[in-house]
Scaffold this motif. Structure first.
Motif, PDB file in Angstrom:
ATOM      1  N   UNK A  41       0.823  -1.212   0.000  1.00  0.00           N
ATOM      2  CA  UNK A  41       0.000   0.000   0.000  1.00  0.00           C
ATOM      3  C   UNK A  41       0.858   1.264   0.000  1.00  0.00           C
ATOM      4  N   UNK A  42       1.913   1.265   0.800  1.00  0.00           N
ATOM      5  CA  UNK A  42       2.803   2.425   0.840  1.00  0.00           C
ATOM      6  C   UNK A  42       3.407   2.694  -0.534  1.00  0.00           C
ATOM      7  N   UNK A  43       3.838   1.625  -1.202  1.00  0.00           N
ATOM      8  CA  UNK A  43       4.430   1.783  -2.526  1.00  0.00           C
ATOM      9  C   UNK A  43       3.380   2.242  -3.527  1.00  0.00           C
ATOM     10  N   UNK A  58      11.683  -0.096  -2.842  1.00  0.00           N
ATOM     11  CA  UNK A  58      11.147  -1.417  -3.155  1.00  0.00           C
ATOM     12  C   UNK A  58      11.853  -2.506  -2.363  1.00  0.00           C
ATOM     13  N   UNK A  59      12.973  -2.158  -1.773  1.00  0.00           N
ATOM     14  CA  UNK A  59      13.732  -3.133  -0.993  1.00  0.00           C
ATOM     15  C   UNK A  59      12.920  -3.598   0.226  1.00  0.00           C
ATOM     16  N   UNK A  60      12.282  -2.666   0.926  1.00  0.00           N
ATOM     17  CA  UNK A  60      11.460  -3.041   2.081  1.00  0.00           C
ATOM     18  C   UNK A  60      10.293  -3.928   1.667  1.00  0.00           C
ATOM     19  N   UNK A  61       9.695  -3.626   0.530  1.00  0.00           N
ATOM     20  CA  UNK A  61       8.612  -4.454   0.023  1.00  0.00           C
ATOM     21  C   UNK A  61       9.119  -5.855  -0.305  1.00  0.00           C
ATOM     22  N   UNK A  62      10.268  -5.930  -0.922  1.00  0.00           N
ATOM     23  CA  UNK A  62      10.844  -7.221  -1.275  1.00  0.00           C
ATOM     24  C   UNK A  62      11.121  -8.059  -0.027  1.00  0.00           C
ATOM     25  N   UNK A  63      11.663  -7.427   1.008  1.00  0.00           N
ATOM     26  CA  UNK A  63      11.942  -8.138   2.251  1.00  0.00           C
ATOM     27  C   UNK A  63      10.640  -8.613   2.894  1.00  0.00           C
ATOM     28  N   UNK A  64       9.647  -7.747   2.957  1.00  0.00           N
ATOM     29  CA  UNK A  64       8.356  -8.107   3.549  1.00  0.00           C
ATOM     30  C   UNK A  64       7.701  -9.256   2.783  1.00  0.00           C
ATOM     31  N   UNK A  65       7.796  -9.223   1.458  1.00  0.00           N
ATOM     32  CA  UNK A  65       7.217 -10.287   0.643  1.00  0.00           C
ATOM     33  C   UNK A  65       7.926 -11.611   0.886  1.00  0.00           C
ATOM     34  N   UNK A  66       9.245 -11.578   1.007  1.00  0.00           N
ATOM     35  CA  UNK A  66      10.009 -12.801   1.239  1.00  0.00           C
ATOM     36  C   UNK A  66       9.694 -13.380   2.619  1.00  0.00           C
ATOM     37  N   UNK A  67       9.614 -12.512   3.638  1.00  0.00           N
ATOM     38  CA  UNK A  67       9.270 -12.988   4.983  1.00  0.00           C
ATOM     39  C   UNK A  67       7.889 -13.636   4.983  1.00  0.00           C
TER      40      UNK A  67
END
Length: 109
Positions: free
Chosen positions: A63-65, A73-82
């Motif tokens: 949502x933030x993005x 996008x790095x934070x999104x990528x990390x959140x998606x992987x977790x």
């Protein structure tokens, strides 16, 4: 450091401490044997809550993005992987639980 790793030390005090530690572990194991189902159930529920938390964090980052609040996008990528790893783990545990349940149900009494 676990005192049980000191078996080869030739001290009477260490050997006595190891014996006491072993006796305490046996008493704890007997007590835990009574509550093992409860412990496993609470652990499973905690893992489900953690998985839901990771999925929620991923959705918040999406949502933030999408709203332009962040360009990272790095934070999104990390959140998606977790979220992905947690969900895969939860599904694997569920599958093992169902396999065990099916096996118990097929037992002849």
């Amino acid at each position: 450091m676990d005192i049980a790793s000191l078996y080869h030390v030739s001290s009477g005090a260490v050997r006595e401490a190891v014996k006491q530690t072993g006796a305490m572990k046996n008493a704890e194991a007997a007590k835990e044997g009574q509550d093992i189902f409860s412990t496993m159930l609470h652990t499973a529920i905690d893992n489900i809550h953690t998985t839901n938390s990771y999925i929620s964090d991923m959705e918040n980052e999406e949502l933030k993005l999408a709203l332009g609040e962040t360009k990272n996008t790095h934070d999104l990528s990390i959140a998606m992987q977790k979220a992905s790893e947690a969900l895969q783990y939860t599904v694997a545990v569920r599958d093992k639980f169902l396999d065990a349940y099916k096996e118990i149900m097929q037992m002849q009494i």
